[in-house]
Design a protein around this motif. Structure first.
Motif, PDB file in Angstrom:
ATOM      1  N   ASP A   1       0.889  -1.213  -0.108  1.00 39.39           N
ATOM      2  CA  ASP A   1       0.011   0.051   0.124  1.00 39.39           C
ATOM      3  C   ASP A   1       0.774   1.285   0.097  1.00 39.39           C
ATOM      4  O   ASP A   1       1.968   1.354   0.444  1.00 39.39           O
ATOM      5  N   LEU A   2       0.238   2.416  -0.418  1.00 41.16           N
ATOM      6  CA  LEU A   2       1.090   3.561  -0.390  1.00 41.16           C
ATOM      7  C   LEU A   2       0.098   4.631   0.391  1.00 41.16           C
ATOM      8  O   LEU A   2      -1.264   4.626   0.158  1.00 41.16           O
ATOM      9  N   VAL A   3       0.743   4.926   1.528  1.00 45.71           N
ATOM     10  CA  VAL A   3       0.110   5.771   2.341  1.00 45.71           C
ATOM     11  C   VAL A   3       0.616   7.239   2.396  1.00 45.71           C
ATOM     12  O   VAL A   3       1.898   7.363   2.484  1.00 45.71           O
ATOM     13  N   PHE A   4      -0.390   8.254   2.599  1.00 45.29           N
ATOM     14  CA  PHE A   4       0.173   9.485   2.407  1.00 45.29           C
ATOM     15  C   PHE A   4      -0.844  10.533   3.159  1.00 45.29           C
ATOM     16  O   PHE A   4      -1.985  10.309   3.201  1.00 45.29           O
ATOM     17  N   LEU A   5      -0.307  11.824   3.285  1.00 44.45           N
ATOM     18  CA  LEU A   5      -1.213  12.634   3.951  1.00 44.45           C
ATOM     19  C   LEU A   5      -1.825  13.579   3.043  1.00 44.45           C
ATOM     20  O   LEU A   5      -1.184  14.233   2.167  1.00 44.45           O
ATOM     21  N   SER A   6      -3.171  13.721   2.898  1.00 43.96           N
ATOM     22  CA  SER A   6      -3.950  14.650   2.301  1.00 43.96           C
ATOM     23  C   SER A   6      -4.802  15.493   2.921  1.00 43.96           C
ATOM     24  O   SER A   6      -4.738  15.485   4.197  1.00 43.96           O
ATOM     25  N   PRO A   7      -5.260  16.552   2.111  1.00 43.75           N
ATOM     26  CA  PRO A   7      -5.921  17.566   2.940  1.00 43.75           C
ATOM     27  C   PRO A   7      -7.144  17.311   3.795  1.00 43.75           C
ATOM     28  O   PRO A   7      -7.428  17.748   4.699  1.00 43.75           O
ATOM     29  N   ASP A   8      -7.635  16.070   3.348  1.00 41.81           N
ATOM     30  CA  ASP A   8      -9.199  15.659   4.167  1.00 41.81           C
ATOM     31  C   ASP A   8      -8.744  14.412   5.021  1.00 41.81           C
ATOM     32  O   ASP A   8      -9.373  13.574   5.390  1.00 41.81           O
ATOM     33  N   GLY A   9      -7.260  13.837   5.004  1.00 44.73           N
ATOM     34  CA  GLY A   9      -6.982  12.801   6.062  1.00 44.73           C
ATOM     35  C   GLY A   9      -5.701  12.027   5.725  1.00 44.73           C
ATOM     36  O   GLY A   9      -5.217  12.255   4.280  1.00 44.73           O
ATOM     37  N   ILE A  10      -5.362  10.823   6.255  1.00 41.53           N
ATOM     38  CA  ILE A  10      -4.522   9.938   5.655  1.00 41.53           C
ATOM     39  C   ILE A  10      -5.226   9.029   4.678  1.00 41.53           C
ATOM     40  O   ILE A  10      -5.879   8.412   5.251  1.00 41.53           O
ATOM     41  N   ARG A  11      -4.597   8.911   3.554  1.00 39.94           N
ATOM     42  CA  ARG A  11      -5.202   8.015   2.578  1.00 39.94           C
ATOM     43  C   ARG A  11      -4.379   6.954   1.979  1.00 39.94           C
ATOM     44  O   ARG A  11      -2.915   7.150   2.500  1.00 39.94           O
ATOM     45  N   THR A  12      -4.876   5.875   1.771  1.00 38.58           N
ATOM     46  CA  THR A  12      -4.001   4.652   1.251  1.00 38.58           C
ATOM     47  C   THR A  12      -4.406   4.340  -0.075  1.00 38.58           C
ATOM     48  O   THR A  12      -5.766   4.317  -0.562  1.00 38.58           O
ATOM     49  N   VAL A  13      -3.504   3.931  -1.086  1.00 36.65           N
ATOM     50  CA  VAL A  13      -3.748   3.809  -2.479  1.00 36.65           C
ATOM     51  C   VAL A  13      -3.447   2.085  -2.424  1.00 36.65           C
ATOM     52  O   VAL A  13      -2.128   1.717  -2.174  1.00 36.65           O
ATOM     53  N   ALA A  14      -4.422   1.285  -2.366  1.00 38.05           N
ATOM     54  CA  ALA A  14      -4.407  -0.224  -2.092  1.00 38.05           C
ATOM     55  C   ALA A  14      -4.876  -0.866  -3.290  1.00 38.05           C
ATOM     56  O   ALA A  14      -5.818  -0.527  -3.935  1.00 38.05           O
ATOM     57  N   GLY A  15      -4.128  -2.069  -3.721  1.00 39.82           N
ATOM     58  CA  GLY A  15      -4.744  -2.842  -4.689  1.00 39.82           C
ATOM     59  C   GLY A  15      -6.091  -3.602  -4.303  1.00 39.82           C
ATOM     60  O   GLY A  15      -6.047  -3.913  -3.039  1.00 39.82           O
ATOM     61  N   THR A  16      -6.835  -4.094  -5.166  1.00 41.63           N
ATOM     62  CA  THR A  16      -7.952  -4.958  -4.907  1.00 41.63           C
ATOM     63  C   THR A  16      -8.073  -6.139  -5.274  1.00 41.63           C
ATOM     64  O   THR A  16      -6.987  -6.599  -6.284  1.00 41.63           O
ATOM     65  N   VAL A  17      -9.083  -6.962  -5.334  1.00 41.47           N
ATOM     66  CA  VAL A  17      -8.926  -8.267  -5.900  1.00 41.47           C
ATOM     67  C   VAL A  17      -9.132  -8.250  -7.306  1.00 41.47           C
ATOM     68  O   VAL A  17      -9.037  -9.079  -8.220  1.00 41.47           O
ATOM     69  N   ARG A  18      -9.684  -6.959  -7.892  1.00 42.66           N
ATOM     70  CA  ARG A  18      -9.809  -6.910  -9.272  1.00 42.66           C
ATOM     71  C   ARG A  18      -8.837  -6.412  -9.967  1.00 42.66           C
ATOM     72  O   ARG A  18      -7.873  -5.354  -9.577  1.00 42.66           O
ATOM     73  N   ILE A  19      -8.397  -6.880 -11.138  1.00 40.11           N
ATOM     74  CA  ILE A  19      -7.028  -6.746 -11.932  1.00 40.11           C
ATOM     75  C   ILE A  19      -7.142  -5.156 -12.534  1.00 40.11           C
ATOM     76  O   ILE A  19      -8.050  -4.778 -13.072  1.00 40.11           O
TER      77      ILE A  19
END
Length: 258
Positions: A1-19
């Motif tokens: 996962d990629l975790v980063f601080l955004s203006p509205d919170g800490i967000r994550t860019v994560a992969g899902t089961v969908r390709i």
């Protein structure tokens, strides 16, 4: 996962089961008030963050350029089976922070402050501010429990606390009733001084260690008072070894209904 601080919170860019699909979601709703304060004043803070891989932790520290190191704050997000769990730190002034593996393959975390000192994290039992030793203040506080029935008064009998201590510790337990109502009698704090430490081969001392004790001992503390809701706080402010709170078991007796 990629975790980063955004203006509205800490967000994550994560992969899902969908390709080829990704999930972009906020993981900091439990500490949204802290994130809002940080985001509104982001230009006035020096912000540093780092990931600890073995602990599955995301640590972020923020402070102003003139702030006392003892007042500098940060947040720690730990990835568990139930998602992210958050805590807040105080007393770590980080101008730059980094982690890496040493020659033995063990990850180490360092930060530097405005006075030119470099500190090693997760080592020792005290904080250091500009080279001066200071206590570590640790607080764990529960919400106000109504045990499924806000209209019934409960008499508290005792509490069992599962603890994972790294040495001899004596945290304090505070019990508060009915949202700390000043018209309700509130008991004095209790000192949890009977936490049995297990004997570890090679380090245990004869006639002082406890044979057969578990590494996660449970301490039982009788408590006083009644209320419709109850909250608990476990706190320490010292240079004793670290400990973790694993869970609570609360025994009470329903008294009457309002």
């Amino acid at each position: 996962d990629l975790v980063f601080l955004s203006p509205d919170g800490i967000r994550t860019v994560a992969g899902t089961v969908r390709i080829g699909d990704v999930e972009l979601s906020s993981i900091s709703r439990q500490i949204q008030s802290i994130i809002n304060t940080l985001a509104r004043n982001i230009d006035g803070f020096i912000v540093n963050s780092v990931v600890l891989r073995p602990k599955s932790q995301y640590r972020l520290f923020y402070a102003t350029s003139t702030q006392d190191p003892a007042l500098s704050k940060g947040i720690i997000g730990s990835l568990t089976t139930n998602g992210f769990e958050w805590s807040e730190t105080k007393g770590i002034q980080s101008r730059v922070v980094t982690s890496g593996f040493n020659s033995d393959g063990i990850e180490k975390l360092y930060h530097g402050d405005s006075d030119g000192y470099v500190y090693l994290h997760d080592s020792g039992n005290s904080l250091y501010h500009s080279g001066t030793e200071a206590n570590i203040l640790a607080t764990y506080e529960t919400p106000n429990f109504d045990f499924g029935d806000h209209g019934t008064r409960k008499h508290m009998n005792y509490i069992k606390i599962s603890v994972s201590p790294e040495g001899s510790v004596q945290p304090e337990l505070r019990v508060r009733y009915d949202y700390e109502d000043t018209n309700v009698p509130q008991p004095s704090d209790y000192t949890l001084s009977s936490i049995p430490l297990p004997s570890v081969f090679g380090t245990a001392t004869f006639n002082t260690g406890v044979f057969g004790a578990t590494k996660d001992p449970t301490v039982r503390q009788a408590i006083q008072g009644t209320g419709y809701t109850t909250s608990f706080r476990i706190r320490s402010d010292d240079t004793k070894p670290a400990y973790a709170i694993n869970g609570l078991y609360i025994d009470y007796t329903p008294v009457n209904r309002r």
